[in-house]
Design an enzyme around this catalytic site. Structure first.
Site, PDB file in Angstrom:
ATOM      1  N   LYS A 127       0.958  -1.266   0.045  1.00 34.72           N
ATOM      2  CA  LYS A 127      -0.042   0.257   0.035  1.00 34.72           C
ATOM      3  C   LYS A 127       0.788   1.224  -0.024  1.00 34.72           C
ATOM      4  O   LYS A 127       2.088   1.450   0.252  1.00 34.72           O
ATOM      5  CB  LYS A 127      -0.951  -0.129   1.299  1.00 34.72           C
ATOM      6  CG  LYS A 127      -1.868  -1.068   0.639  1.00 34.72           C
ATOM      7  CD  LYS A 127      -3.277  -0.874   2.029  1.00 34.72           C
ATOM      8  CE  LYS A 127      -4.276  -1.954   1.397  1.00 34.72           C
ATOM      9  NZ  LYS A 127      -5.507  -2.164   2.415  1.00 34.72           N
TER      10      LYS A 127
ATOM     11  N   ARG B 206      -3.278  -9.922   5.109  1.00 34.57           N
ATOM     12  CA  ARG B 206      -3.663 -10.001   3.644  1.00 34.57           C
ATOM     13  C   ARG B 206      -2.696  -9.700   2.594  1.00 34.57           C
ATOM     14  O   ARG B 206      -2.038  -8.485   2.783  1.00 34.57           O
ATOM     15  CB  ARG B 206      -5.079  -9.365   3.234  1.00 34.57           C
ATOM     16  CG  ARG B 206      -5.595  -9.675   1.987  1.00 34.57           C
ATOM     17  CD  ARG B 206      -6.728  -8.828   1.908  1.00 34.57           C
ATOM     18  NE  ARG B 206      -7.415  -9.055   0.562  1.00 34.57           N
ATOM     19  CZ  ARG B 206      -7.214  -8.038  -0.539  1.00 34.57           C
ATOM     20  NH1 ARG B 206      -6.287  -7.337  -0.454  1.00 34.57           N
ATOM     21  NH2 ARG B 206      -8.050  -8.452  -1.681  1.00 34.57           N
TER      22      ARG B 206
END
Length: 291
Positions: A224, A264
């Site tokens: 991210k 995740r």
């Protein structure tokens, strides 16, 4: 444990933080869009993730990157259901990443064991009742709105306190809607309506999130933007998404040490190693405390 429909109802648990591998059956994911867009390639990728150490595989057919527009329902179903069915048939524990009740229902019917909704049941009013009826676990993420304009909502006076309060409200809605509390996982929604400083504050507060929410935690930091910001070179330019896997594994180690239920990730091997090291260190610490 199974319900009357034969679905496995309990939340899958391992003896350590689990690794959830990501399969994006989309042309426009921020990280790997288009690489596994056809069903055959997506299934192959899911099996590779399992071989690399993933404990379960999260299949999604709609990009939720900042600025993304929504795909229509028929297209999401076409992308997701065949991949879920084939992976489940090969014995993989499959999660479906969707904001639509119809996709969740079809995916569970095809063998998905878990529904992962980035909207926490808020995007589709049918989602919570559908998951309650299906009797499967539900991941509730902190969410302030659709991807198209979520960056405009990244305004907080106290990001940790506000995320806890807003996520708690979504968790309560899920329980009030009939989903058993012991089947619900909380996700603080790193990168969703959050700037880098918000994401880092939430990672630093994982222990508090787990304690105050009282639910197992899913941490989804993989590749991210906040990791790109941390890793930016002298000119301020971040590395490409696929060059952030070592940083992702660092967050995995932190999450495992903080007692997260799962992480995740787009690449499984380094995170699979990280959760096992964290477990070994925790076991050594417990042994020392007993001696």
């Amino acid at each position: 444990m199974s319900d009357s429909h034969g679905h496995v109802t309990g939340l899958p648990r391992w003896d350590r933080c689990a690794v959830m591998g990501v399969v994006n059956v989309t042309p426009d994911s921020f990280s790997d869009g288009g690489r596994w867009f056809d069903a055959e390639s997506a299934v192959k990728r899911g099996m590779e993730l399992v071989a690399e150490g993933a404990d379960l595989v999260d299949v999604g057919g709609e990009s939720t990157r900042p600025g993304a527009t929504r795909v229509d329902e028929d297209e999401e179903l076409r992308r997701v259901v065949p991949v879920v069915r084939e992976l489940a048939a090969q014995g993989v524990t499959v999660s479906v990443d969707t904001m639509r009740a119809s996709v969740a229902e079809r995916a569970v019917a095809a063998g998905a064991r878990l529904v992962n909704d980035v909207s926490g049941g808020r995007a589709d009013p049918r989602m919570v009742p559908a998951v309650a009826e299906a009797g499967v676990p539900f991941v509730v993420m902190h969410w302030r709105g659709q991807s198209l304009d979520m960056n405009d909502r990244a305004v907080y006076a106290d990001v940790v306190g506000e995320v806890i309060a807003e996520l708690r409200a979504s968790l309560e809605r899920a329980v009030d809607g009939g989903i058993a509390a012991d089947r619900i996982v909380a996700d603080p929604g790193l990168g969703f309506a959050k700037r880098a400083e918000h994401d880092l504050a939430l990672v630093a507060a994982m222990g508090r999130l787990r304690a105050e929410l009282g639910r197992p935690l899913l941490i989804a930091a993989s590749r991210k933007r906040f990791l790109g910001r941390v890793l930016a070179g002298p000119d301020g330019s971040p590395p490409r998404a696929r060059e952030r896997d070592a940083a992702t594994a660092a967050v995995t180690a932190l999450a495992a040490a903080a007692g997260a239920w799962a992480v995740r990730v787009h690449e499984a091997r380094a995170s699979a190693d990280a959760v096992r090291v964290a477990r070994a260190v925790s076991g050594a610490s417990a042994g020392e405390a007993r001696s």
